[in-house]
Design an enzyme around this catalytic site. Structure first.
Site, PDB file in Angstrom:
ATOM      1  N   GLY A  13      62.171  93.766  21.950  1.00  0.00           N
ATOM      2  CA  GLY A  13      61.491  94.536  22.977  1.00  0.00           C
ATOM      3  C   GLY A  13      60.162  93.988  23.437  1.00  0.00           C
ATOM      4  O   GLY A  13      59.640  94.416  24.471  1.00  0.00           O
ATOM      5  N   MET A  16      57.474  87.922  26.238  1.00  0.00           N
ATOM      6  CA  MET A  16      56.923  86.575  26.062  1.00  0.00           C
ATOM      7  C   MET A  16      56.702  85.932  27.430  1.00  0.00           C
ATOM      8  O   MET A  16      57.645  85.853  28.229  1.00  0.00           O
ATOM      9  CB  MET A  16      57.898  85.696  25.256  1.00  0.00           C
ATOM     10  CG  MET A  16      57.529  84.218  25.244  1.00  0.00           C
ATOM     11  SD  MET A  16      58.871  83.163  24.625  1.00  0.00           S
ATOM     12  CE  MET A  16      58.674  83.391  22.873  1.00  0.00           C
ATOM     13  N   PRO A  17      55.475  85.489  27.746  1.00  0.00           N
ATOM     14  CA  PRO A  17      55.276  84.758  29.002  1.00  0.00           C
ATOM     15  C   PRO A  17      56.181  83.529  29.039  1.00  0.00           C
ATOM     16  O   PRO A  17      56.287  82.784  28.057  1.00  0.00           O
ATOM     17  CB  PRO A  17      53.796  84.362  28.942  1.00  0.00           C
ATOM     18  CG  PRO A  17      53.167  85.392  28.044  1.00  0.00           C
ATOM     19  CD  PRO A  17      54.209  85.668  27.001  1.00  0.00           C
ATOM     20  N   LEU A  19      56.059  80.700  30.576  1.00  0.00           N
ATOM     21  CA  LEU A  19      55.418  79.384  30.545  1.00  0.00           C
ATOM     22  C   LEU A  19      54.207  79.445  29.630  1.00  0.00           C
ATOM     23  O   LEU A  19      53.414  80.393  29.701  1.00  0.00           O
ATOM     24  CB  LEU A  19      54.985  78.962  31.949  1.00  0.00           C
ATOM     25  CG  LEU A  19      54.288  77.606  32.051  1.00  0.00           C
ATOM     26  CD1 LEU A  19      55.305  76.474  31.941  1.00  0.00           C
ATOM     27  CD2 LEU A  19      53.506  77.480  33.348  1.00  0.00           C
ATOM     28  N   GLY A  20      54.067  78.439  28.783  1.00  0.00           N
ATOM     29  CA  GLY A  20      52.936  78.407  27.871  1.00  0.00           C
ATOM     30  C   GLY A  20      52.344  77.021  27.743  1.00  0.00           C
ATOM     31  O   GLY A  20      52.910  76.022  28.192  1.00  0.00           O
ATOM     32  N   LEU A  21      51.174  76.978  27.110  1.00  0.00           N
ATOM     33  CA  LEU A  21      50.484  75.721  26.854  1.00  0.00           C
ATOM     34  C   LEU A  21      50.897  75.193  25.489  1.00  0.00           C
ATOM     35  O   LEU A  21      50.705  75.849  24.469  1.00  0.00           O
ATOM     36  CB  LEU A  21      48.965  75.926  26.873  1.00  0.00           C
ATOM     37  CG  LEU A  21      48.128  74.686  26.513  1.00  0.00           C
ATOM     38  CD1 LEU A  21      48.222  73.639  27.621  1.00  0.00           C
ATOM     39  CD2 LEU A  21      46.675  75.067  26.248  1.00  0.00           C
ATOM     40  N   GLY A  22      51.473  74.004  25.457  1.00  0.00           N
ATOM     41  CA  GLY A  22      51.764  73.340  24.198  1.00  0.00           C
ATOM     42  C   GLY A  22      50.560  72.520  23.752  1.00  0.00           C
ATOM     43  O   GLY A  22      49.806  72.008  24.591  1.00  0.00           O
ATOM     44  N   ASP A  47      50.718  77.812  22.307  1.00  0.00           N
ATOM     45  CA  ASP A  47      51.566  77.416  21.185  1.00  0.00           C
ATOM     46  C   ASP A  47      50.874  76.348  20.348  1.00  0.00           C
ATOM     47  O   ASP A  47      50.392  75.339  20.874  1.00  0.00           O
ATOM     48  CB  ASP A  47      52.899  76.865  21.716  1.00  0.00           C
ATOM     49  CG  ASP A  47      53.842  76.458  20.595  1.00  0.00           C
ATOM     50  OD1 ASP A  47      54.692  77.282  20.214  1.00  0.00           O
ATOM     51  OD2 ASP A  47      53.713  75.315  20.096  1.00  0.00           O
ATOM     52  N   TYR A  52      49.820  70.636  13.250  1.00  0.00           N
ATOM     53  CA  TYR A  52      49.128  69.953  14.340  1.00  0.00           C
ATOM     54  C   TYR A  52      47.661  69.691  13.994  1.00  0.00           C
ATOM     55  O   TYR A  52      47.024  68.836  14.609  1.00  0.00           O
ATOM     56  CB  TYR A  52      49.183  70.763  15.641  1.00  0.00           C
ATOM     57  CG  TYR A  52      50.555  71.029  16.198  1.00  0.00           C
ATOM     58  CD1 TYR A  52      51.695  70.404  15.696  1.00  0.00           C
ATOM     59  CD2 TYR A  52      50.717  71.923  17.254  1.00  0.00           C
ATOM     60  CE1 TYR A  52      52.952  70.677  16.214  1.00  0.00           C
ATOM     61  CE2 TYR A  52      51.973  72.194  17.774  1.00  0.00           C
ATOM     62  CZ  TYR A  52      53.083  71.575  17.253  1.00  0.00           C
ATOM     63  OH  TYR A  52      54.325  71.856  17.764  1.00  0.00           O
ATOM     64  N   LYS A  81      53.224  78.107  13.540  1.00  0.00           N
ATOM     65  CA  LYS A  81      54.445  77.785  12.797  1.00  0.00           C
ATOM     66  C   LYS A  81      54.158  77.503  11.326  1.00  0.00           C
ATOM     67  O   LYS A  81      53.127  76.916  10.985  1.00  0.00           O
ATOM     68  CB  LYS A  81      55.129  76.565  13.424  1.00  0.00           C
ATOM     69  CG  LYS A  81      55.344  76.686  14.926  1.00  0.00           C
ATOM     70  CD  LYS A  81      55.928  75.425  15.510  1.00  0.00           C
ATOM     71  CE  LYS A  81      55.919  75.462  17.023  1.00  0.00           C
ATOM     72  NZ  LYS A  81      54.582  75.243  17.602  1.00  0.00           N
ATOM     73  N   HIS A 114      58.974  76.083  11.172  1.00  0.00           N
ATOM     74  CA  HIS A 114      58.859  74.888  12.009  1.00  0.00           C
ATOM     75  C   HIS A 114      60.132  74.042  12.024  1.00  0.00           C
ATOM     76  O   HIS A 114      60.470  73.430  13.042  1.00  0.00           O
ATOM     77  CB  HIS A 114      57.679  74.037  11.527  1.00  0.00           C
ATOM     78  CG  HIS A 114      57.097  73.171  12.583  1.00  0.00           C
ATOM     79  ND1 HIS A 114      55.753  72.973  12.749  1.00  0.00           N
ATOM     80  CD2 HIS A 114      57.676  72.434  13.563  1.00  0.00           C
ATOM     81  CE1 HIS A 114      55.527  72.164  13.761  1.00  0.00           C
ATOM     82  NE2 HIS A 114      56.689  71.816  14.272  1.00  0.00           N
TER      83      HIS A 114
END
Length: 322
Positions: A13, A16-17, A19-22, A47, A52, A81, A114
């Protein structure tokens, strides 16, 4: 003026947008500024991942934009992640809490395993143990056991949603058989040269959103070879882009969006960030979608560099067709 990014409804429910920024491979002292610029341009989906190494800088940027009142916390969609060295059930929560503390948040919107393969850690979780040949050592952990610990984060209000990344359909099916909280997404590499059609359709049949990473084939990757395809010079994409007054990158992003994926794309440059978000004012025709899908060559950008060294792992995901 900020773009309006549409949202996708997850199987629990939440929204989630699309398009996102990786932020994979975003350099230190650049990623924080990129997050701030992206939010200023209308991005709300950010994200990252523990491995990272940029969660702290992203957390500082989020703290700044939230304290400035530019956005409210509930307007943001923050994803991180669980790394492979934290997959033992007794390590899951500590791995998560490191990420949460780095991000300086009370909760994350989405927490992903991940990859299905657990790795042995050395003296610190950031160090992966290797044998005398320099090969990574796997850990005897079943991702299903990991999943059951990740579910507790939802029960405790620390993660709104949970999902997986780099899993094949059989691995997801094993989770579905025992899940108290179903995975809402499978984040995988998807682009015109790796369309993943069977896995995409399988996930969609179970109301699991596919999140496409590297949708532009990770432009600028340092290990690129001259013989590898270049998405910005593909003749078909160039012709379609010209027809719509767009760029090849925008056509590739639109391709993923119209297939029902959420998409994360990385840049630290304002003009590219703007270009990547300007993909909601045109539509590809059915013929164009079919012709782009025909570009598929099952080419994985991290195939040799990232995944080949893990192909002997018992939970290696790419021995299956999808």
């Amino acid at each position: 003026m900020a773009e309006s990014v549409p949202t996708l409804t997850l199987n629990n429910g939440y929204q989630m947008p699309q398009l996102g920024l990786g932020t994979w491979r975003a350099k230190p002292n650049e990623v924080g500024a990129a997050v701030k610029q992206a939010i200023d341009l209308g991005y709300r989906h950010i994200d990252t991942a523990w491995v990272y190494g940029n969660e702290r800088e992203i957390g500082d940027a989020l703290k700044d934009v939230l304290s400035d009142g530019k956005v409210k916390r509930e307007e943001l969609y923050i994803v991180t992640k669980l790394w492979a060295t934290f997959m033992a059930p007794e390590c899951v929560r500590s791995g998560f809490m490191e990420s949460l503390n780095n991000l300086q948040l009370d909760y994350v919107d989405l927490y992903l395993i991940h990859m299905p393969q657990a790795l042995k850690s050395g003296a610190s979780k950031s160090e992966v143990m290797k044998n005398d040949k320099g090969e990574e050592l796997s850990d005897d952990v079943d991702y299903v056991d990991t999943w059951q610990e990740v579910e507790k984060l939802v029960d405790d209000g620390l993660a709104k949603s949970i999902g997986v990344s780099n899993f094949n359909h059989k691995q997801i099916d094993r989770i579905l058989r025992i899940a108290k909280h179903r995975p809402v997404t499978n984040q995988i590499e998807v682009h015109p040269y790796l369309t993943r059609t069977k896995l995409l359709e399988w996930c969609q049949s179970y109301e699991i959103i596919v999140t496409a990473y590297s949708p532009l084939c990770c432009r600028g990757r340092p290990w690129a070879k001259a013989v590898e395809p270049d998405i910005t010079r593909d003749p078909l994409l160039l012709s379609i882009a010209e027809r719509h007054g767009k760029t090849c990158a925008q056509v590739a992003l639109r391709f993923a969006i119209q297939r029902g994926c959420s998409v994360i794309t990385k840049s630290v440059h304002r003009d590219r960030l703007q270009e990547n978000i300007d993909v909601f004012d045109f539509k590809l025709t059915t013929t164009e979608l079919i012709s782009i899908e025909a570009l598929n060559r099952n080419w994985m950008i991290g195939g040799e560099r990232i995944w080949a060294r893990r192909q002997n792992h018992p939970h290696y995901p790419f021995h299956e067709e999808f």
